[in-house]
Design a protein around this motif. Structure first.
Motif, mmCIF file in Angstrom:
data_model
loop_
_atom_site.group_PDB
_atom_site.id
_atom_site.type_symbol
_atom_site.label_atom_id
_atom_site.label_comp_id
_atom_site.label_asym_id
_atom_site.label_seq_id
_atom_site.Cartn_x
_atom_site.Cartn_y
_atom_site.Cartn_z
ATOM 1 N N ALA A 1 0.835 -1.207 0.000
ATOM 2 C CA ALA A 1 0.000 0.000 0.000
ATOM 3 C C ALA A 1 0.861 1.245 0.000
ATOM 4 O O ALA A 1 0.450 2.294 -0.527
ATOM 5 N N ALA A 2 2.054 1.171 0.597
ATOM 6 C CA ALA A 2 2.970 2.307 0.673
ATOM 7 C C ALA A 2 4.357 1.743 0.947
ATOM 8 O O ALA A 2 4.512 0.598 1.380
ATOM 9 N N LYS B 1 18.312 15.629 2.988
ATOM 10 C CA LYS B 1 18.385 15.886 4.429
ATOM 11 C C LYS B 1 17.016 16.004 5.096
ATOM 12 O O LYS B 1 16.756 15.321 6.097
ATOM 13 N N PRO B 2 16.082 16.835 4.593
ATOM 14 C CA PRO B 2 14.778 16.948 5.288
ATOM 15 C C PRO B 2 13.997 15.634 5.306
ATOM 16 O O PRO B 2 13.412 15.267 6.325
ATOM 17 N N LEU B 3 14.027 14.911 4.184
ATOM 18 C CA LEU B 3 13.274 13.661 4.117
ATOM 19 C C LEU B 3 13.903 12.601 5.021
ATOM 20 O O LEU B 3 13.183 11.846 5.701
ATOM 21 N N ALA B 4 15.241 12.525 5.070
ATOM 22 C CA ALA B 4 15.897 11.535 5.931
ATOM 23 C C ALA B 4 15.574 11.787 7.399
ATOM 24 O O ALA B 4 15.271 10.854 8.158
ATOM 25 N N GLN B 5 15.618 13.062 7.803
ATOM 26 C CA GLN B 5 15.297 13.383 9.196
ATOM 27 C C GLN B 5 13.831 13.089 9.510
ATOM 28 O O GLN B 5 13.505 12.541 10.575
ATOM 29 N N ILE C 1 10.783 0.886 12.182
ATOM 30 C CA ILE C 1 11.221 -0.234 11.336
ATOM 31 C C ILE C 1 10.078 -1.219 11.170
ATOM 32 O O ILE C 1 9.442 -1.631 12.137
ATOM 33 N N GLY C 2 9.797 -1.586 9.917
ATOM 34 C CA GLY C 2 8.709 -2.510 9.616
ATOM 35 C C GLY C 2 7.390 -1.835 9.330
ATOM 36 O O GLY C 2 6.448 -2.509 8.881
ATOM 37 N N ASP C 3 7.281 -0.523 9.554
ATOM 38 C CA ASP C 3 6.039 0.210 9.300
ATOM 39 C C ASP C 3 6.105 0.894 7.943
ATOM 40 O O ASP C 3 7.182 1.157 7.386
ATOM 41 N N VAL C 4 4.900 1.196 7.413
ATOM 42 C CA VAL C 4 4.832 1.990 6.180
ATOM 43 C C VAL C 4 5.107 3.448 6.530
ATOM 44 O O VAL C 4 4.951 3.869 7.691
ATOM 45 N N ILE C 5 5.515 4.206 5.557
ATOM 46 C CA ILE C 5 5.850 5.612 5.802
ATOM 47 C C ILE C 5 4.568 6.396 6.085
ATOM 48 O O ILE C 5 3.475 6.002 5.664
ATOM 49 N N TYR D 1 4.298 10.775 1.554
ATOM 50 C CA TYR D 1 4.082 10.011 0.317
ATOM 51 C C TYR D 1 4.688 10.734 -0.890
ATOM 52 O O TYR D 1 5.392 10.131 -1.713
ATOM 53 N N GLN D 2 4.395 12.022 -1.020
ATOM 54 C CA GLN D 2 4.830 12.771 -2.198
ATOM 55 C C GLN D 2 6.351 12.812 -2.301
ATOM 56 O O GLN D 2 6.929 12.544 -3.366
ATOM 57 N N ALA D 3 7.013 13.125 -1.175
ATOM 58 C CA ALA D 3 8.479 13.230 -1.201
ATOM 59 C C ALA D 3 9.121 11.884 -1.491
ATOM 60 O O ALA D 3 10.084 11.797 -2.290
ATOM 61 N N VAL D 4 8.612 10.799 -0.884
ATOM 62 C CA VAL D 4 9.179 9.473 -1.126
ATOM 63 C C VAL D 4 8.888 9.022 -2.558
ATOM 64 O O VAL D 4 9.729 8.373 -3.201
ATOM 65 N N ALA D 5 7.699 9.360 -3.057
ATOM 66 C CA ALA D 5 7.368 8.986 -4.439
ATOM 67 C C ALA D 5 8.337 9.633 -5.419
ATOM 68 O O ALA D 5 8.772 9.006 -6.404
#
Length: 378
Positions: free
Chosen positions: A308-309, A339-343, A351-355, A360-364
């Motif tokens: 799903a994500a 840097k902003p997304l990593a933080q 760990i093990g969870d969806v973002i 969503y937009q930044a990871v996409a």
């Protein structure tokens, strides 16, 4: 020879005095039991049958219950005894005394005894069980009835005889005897003139009057003894709590036994963290991208069309982040510096969870960039 004896005596005196001084110092600096008993200590004492219980309280309630039962069942007891006496002095004397009549006499005596005493015995048993239950609750302790050789130790027996508890029991017994004698004396002084007149009166009325007088006397004595028994119960509770007090070292040792040694717990947590980190590192090669800070944070993400994500496979800070990047390089996992997304991923995703949906937009965008690179190189 005299010099040898004097030298030996001097050495013996010094050694003896030193040992005496050493023993005195040990007793002087022995730890005091100043801490309240823990719940575990109280439970262990309860399992051994060591509970705060007043035998005096049970005895007083049993006596009061017996007299109340006698007063309540008095008419019934009187009727049963009268019927049996009439049977003996009328029916039995007019018939021949044979073996069969003797058997019948004994059977009737047993039946009358049971019918007269059973109500009183039931009342005593019920009150005894109830009072003991209210004092200590339900406690089945087989260990308390197991034979112990220390109980037949004559030295320990003399110690118990001349102990503080024995002195307290002696004082209580003397006070009870004085109270009983005083009330009996007062009763005889007040009722001495009435008793001779009862001899000339009706049997039933005399019986009722004497029973009422005895009942009033028993209630007066019982109430005074009840007050003393309540005081004894609180004393027994206080003494029980005092006997179970612990030293600071005992409390510390019990905490270590219950919760474990702090150093051992720290080692266990350290080993658990190492195992968790090792399992996490094994998941890094499965990732599609590692988002970095670039040096302080690293988060490994995986995504496929069945999810799903995107899912966080691993994350770390400083040394662990550096280790994640090394494993990613060794397994050709794309590393993207953001840097902003990593933080944000490190702080909001586990760990093990969806973002989180907010990312969503930044990871996409990052994943789209990774897929373009893979297509270009393929």
């Amino acid at each position: 020879m005299s010099i040898f004896i004097n030298s030996f005596s001097l050495r013996y005196h010094e050694r003896f005095c030193h040992n005496r001084f050493f023993q005195f110092e040990l007793q002087r600096f022995s730890p005091e039991k100043t801490e309240e008993p823990t719940q575990r200590r109280q439970e262990e004492a309860r399992q051994k049958g060591q509970v705060a219980k007043s035998v005096e309280l049970t005895s007083v309630f049993v006596i009061l219950a017996a007299f109340v039962a006698l007063k309540t069942a008095g008419p019934y007891i009187y009727d049963e005894l009268s019927r049996y006496m009439r049977y003996i002095f009328t029916d039995l004397v007019t018939s021949d005394f044979t073996i069969e009549s003797a058997h019948l006499l004994l059977i009737n005596a047993g039946i009358v005894f049971l019918t007269v005493t059973i109500p009183i015995m039931v009342a005593i048993l019920a009150v005894s069980i109830l009072v003991n239950f209210l004092q200590v609750g339900f406690a089945f302790t087989p260990q308390a009835i197991m034979p112990q050789f220390s109980r037949i130790d004559p030295i320990a027996g003399f110690g118990r005889i001349f102990s503080k508890r024995s002195l307290v029991e002696l004082v209580k017994s003397v006070i009870k005897i004085i109270v009983v004698i005083y009330f009996i004396f007062r009763f005889l002084r007040q009722e001495a003139m009435r008793i001779p007149g009862l001899i000339q009166g009706d049997l039933f009325n005399s019986f009722v009057t004497i029973a009422s007088m005895i009942f009033d006397l028993a209630i007066q004595i019982g109430l005074i003894l009840l007050i003393m028994a309540l005081m004894d119960y609180f004393y027994q509770w206080w003494e029980h709590m005092q006997s179970m007090k612990m030293t600071k070292q005992e409390v510390k040792e019990e905490m270590q036994q219950t919760e474990g040694n702090p150093q051992t717990r720290a080692k266990i947590r350290e080993r658990q963290r190492a195992m968790s980190t090792r399992r996490m590192m094994q998941e890094v090669p499965k990732a599609d991208v590692v988002v970095t800070n670039p040096t302080h944070f690293a988060v490994a993400l995986q995504y496929d069309e069945n999810m799903a994500a995107p899912v966080v496979l691993a994350k770390g800070q400083d040394f662990i982040a550096q280790r994640i990047k090394e494993i990613a390089v060794d397994n050709d996992v794309t590393i993207v510096e953001n840097k902003p997304l990593a933080q944000a991923l490190f702080q909001t995703a586990e760990i093990g969870d969806v973002i989180p949906p907010a990312l969503y937009q930044a990871v996409a965008e990052v994943l789209a960039y990774v897929y373009r690179l893979k297509r270009r190189y393929s």
